[in-house]
Design a protein around this motif. Sequence first.
Motif, PDB file in Angstrom:
ATOM      1  N   UNK A  70       0.840  -1.208   0.000  1.00 43.56           N
ATOM      2  CA  UNK A  70       0.000   0.000   0.000  1.00 43.56           C
ATOM      3  C   UNK A  70       0.872   1.254   0.000  1.00 43.56           C
TER       4      UNK A  70
ATOM      5  N   UNK B 169       1.175   4.194  -2.825  1.00 38.71           N
ATOM      6  CA  UNK B 169       0.947   5.597  -2.468  1.00 38.71           C
ATOM      7  C   UNK B 169       2.141   6.479  -2.782  1.00 38.71           C
ATOM      8  N   UNK B 170       3.316   5.982  -2.466  1.00 37.71           N
ATOM      9  CA  UNK B 170       4.480   6.869  -2.490  1.00 37.71           C
ATOM     10  C   UNK B 170       5.557   6.471  -3.495  1.00 37.71           C
TER      11      UNK B 170
ATOM     12  N   UNK C   9       1.956   3.883   7.545  1.00 37.59           N
ATOM     13  CA  UNK C   9       1.566   4.851   6.513  1.00 37.59           C
ATOM     14  C   UNK C   9       1.524   6.268   7.070  1.00 37.59           C
ATOM     15  N   UNK C  10       1.003   6.412   8.281  1.00 38.19           N
ATOM     16  CA  UNK C  10       0.919   7.754   8.871  1.00 38.19           C
ATOM     17  C   UNK C  10       2.307   8.320   9.134  1.00 38.19           C
TER      18      UNK C  10
ATOM     19  N   UNK D 161       3.956   9.229   5.885  1.00 37.02           N
ATOM     20  CA  UNK D 161       3.335  10.447   5.378  1.00 37.02           C
ATOM     21  C   UNK D 161       3.944  11.684   6.053  1.00 37.02           C
ATOM     22  N   UNK D 162       4.089  11.591   7.366  1.00 34.83           N
ATOM     23  CA  UNK D 162       4.663  12.712   8.115  1.00 34.83           C
ATOM     24  C   UNK D 162       6.115  12.958   7.718  1.00 34.83           C
TER      25      UNK D 162
ATOM     26  N   UNK E 275       0.783   1.554  11.741  1.00 29.18           N
ATOM     27  CA  UNK E 275       1.257   2.924  11.967  1.00 29.18           C
ATOM     28  C   UNK E 275       2.181   3.405  10.862  1.00 29.18           C
TER      29      UNK E 275
END
Lengths: 287, 555
Positions: free
Chosen positions: A76, A80-81, A147-148, A151-152, A145
Amino acid sequence: MHYLKYFILFIFSSYLFFNSCDVIDEPFKDNTFIPIDTSSTIIGDTLVQTERAVIVEDFTGHRCKNCPKASKAIRELDSLFGSKIVPLAIHAGPSNFTGTNNDYPIDFTTQEGDDIATHFGIFALPMGLVQRLDYPNSHQKTYSAWSALTFLELAKSPEALFSLNAEYDSLSRTAVLNYSVELSSNQTNPLWIAVYIKESEIIAPQLMPNNARNETYIHKNVFRNAPLGPLGNLISQNGGEVGQIFNGSITSNLDPLLNAKECEWVILLYDKSNYKVIQPGSTLVYP
Amino acid sequence: MRLILFIFTLCIPFIGVAQQQKIRAIIQSDAQWYLRDEILDPSGEYFPNERLLGQGFALFTYTDGDFQAGMRYENYQNVMLGFPTGYRGEGITYRYARVRKENWDITVGNFYEQFGSGLIFRSYEERGLGLDNAMDGFRIITKLNGGIKIKGVLGRQRKYFTKSEGVVRGADIEWSANELIPALGKKGVFFSTGASFVSKFQRGFDPILNLPQNVGAFAFRTNLNFKGVNWGTEWAYKINDPSYDNGYIYRPGNGLVSTISYSKKGLGILASIKRIDNMSFRSDRNGQQFDLFINFLPPTSEPHTYALVALYPYATQINGEIGGQFEINYMVPRGSPLGGKYGTKLSINSALSNSIDKSVLADGTRGQKGTQGYISEYFKFGPTIYFRDLNGSISHKFSKKHKSQISFFRLKYNKTVLNDGVGDITLLENPGMDSVITINAIVLENQFKLSNGQTIRNELQWSIADGFRGDMAMALIEWTINHDLTLAVQDIYNYGHPTPSRRIHYPIVSLIHFNGPTRVQVGYGRQQQGVFCVGGVCRVVPPSNGLSISLTTSL
């Protein structure tokens, strides 16, 4: 005193009720995240990073039934990235999850992988490190935890950028990684470089979340070795200033059992004082 | 540095008051020397690299009138097998100061607390599990006129040697009607009711999901006692709380526990029902195992103590379960044909637990991240049997020196869920893949008092199972040599294990010595692989062989 009780009660209750419930009507964010991979460019044979990247180290095992869930989380993240993510699946940790037997005959563990797991105190699988943040107390992150945190981390400006150039001699199976890293921020602590080789597309059994054995599971990003050792080498005792460039070259003889075309170099620049990764990078072994 | 100053501040009052017996200390130390056992663990996968593992703690409490302060030092060098290995190293993990004056009770630092039965808040420690979710913050308890008691808590929970990122805040109010209306008590009526509200805050960053940063839960409870009948009920509700446990679904959770009991001389009856739906509540949405639970979901099954039956414990299913328990205890009167000279105690207990209904959503999905998860009819049972327990016992005292008890058990144990940890959503998507084991067991226990003041107690246990561990037999003899020395020898023979190489003995010898408040236990033998539970919360116990030493004392 009598009225004081009621006053405190009123203040406390008000605080609780007005700040304590976020009912979410729309779980998914409106601004659908569309990844645009601008993290690096290819100039000649050299990969040149232009953005911050994040390494996610997934401590896993082929007899760990929840570990495929963590692999799914990596996929995932990848969707996303893109290449801003550097995933690394390290088969290490409790031997009842990583050991071999008749059903799971391939030994994915390595001494260097075990050393990394031991260093970071990995005690349960699946478990991960995201950019090796929060060492030494709360660096172990469960996959939900990742992905969050990623993201940060990606929202921050890059602190260093790699240029990577790989060479491979298929006859001698000699792989060479030439790197150059330029600091984008001032660093005051000792800087270290760690280099790993990982392999993907390995078909081998894996215990699945429903307790079934998947014989044709595709293992990706499997940690294979660490040419500079599990924690790498010092490149600067006193950090460095913006614009400062460190160059180096690493050579490794690829194990005959590894598929060179599915192998990648992984390189980390990290702050030795807290093990936080300043910038990771990766490139194919067989360009 | 602040910690050192704090400890120093705590220690100042200690100086010169030790003679006033206001300092209390409880010390415990456990260690095990592990031996390689190629029969128990052929590949050595459970054998630790470190041969001797040990852990311990010392709790010091100082009391001076209305004031109390304390601290607990813990040491894990390194943590023993089966305990969470997040416990590494040593340090002061618990320290507090507390003042109780008039109607006020104020604590700063660490504390344990519970609202009602714990459905939305229970901060507690269970050392046998390695569970400690102590709060670090402040707590206020006050009593108002008319039987009203209010509690307020705010803080962060312990996670090994760190603290949760999330903040927990909560309030509880309880009203005891008897304090306002004393006449109720004269008529044998005792009534209380209460309400709680708890909220957690944790930052939420996710590229896809809008995560609730503040998650609130509330609960209501009542308790009525009238002429031997006691009825207590608590209902809880939790707003959307996507988490690792529930697969990041946004369905609100709820829970109901209701227990009614009746007791009079020689007779006790208890019945309880429970329904839990998505009630995992942690101060870290990514928490696993039993880390950082804010709430406690009480079990509605009898915790068994006999070794062979205790190998099949029930663990509360936080994502959903429905079930209940019924128990009756009856003392056959002395002098009756069955009661004999000293009376006979009869006991029957039954418990059941099932999955709850989890039907697919209108879009055909179930349990998908970012959705409401599923639809559930409140009292409809799901298809998965978690646990069944029917047991009974007859206890009879034949003479002043001899008493016996015979017990019967019939269990149904869903190994896939309770031992392997597979979730009910996975089972719904893969119907028929779970393995429900039936276990029948019988236990005979005798206790003889010898003329020289010594006591001999023995147990003979036999269990038959249609899979998993297979058939087992056990014998135990415990010899209380005198009031401060007990020797016990036991052996479990797993003669019917489905795998022939695991049809082995599990012998254990232990010696227990008491000296006032000091207890020393030395044991040697094999520990069977299994699951150890306290209050429906469980941890996995790996197989091991070795010498164990345990010391507990208080000063």
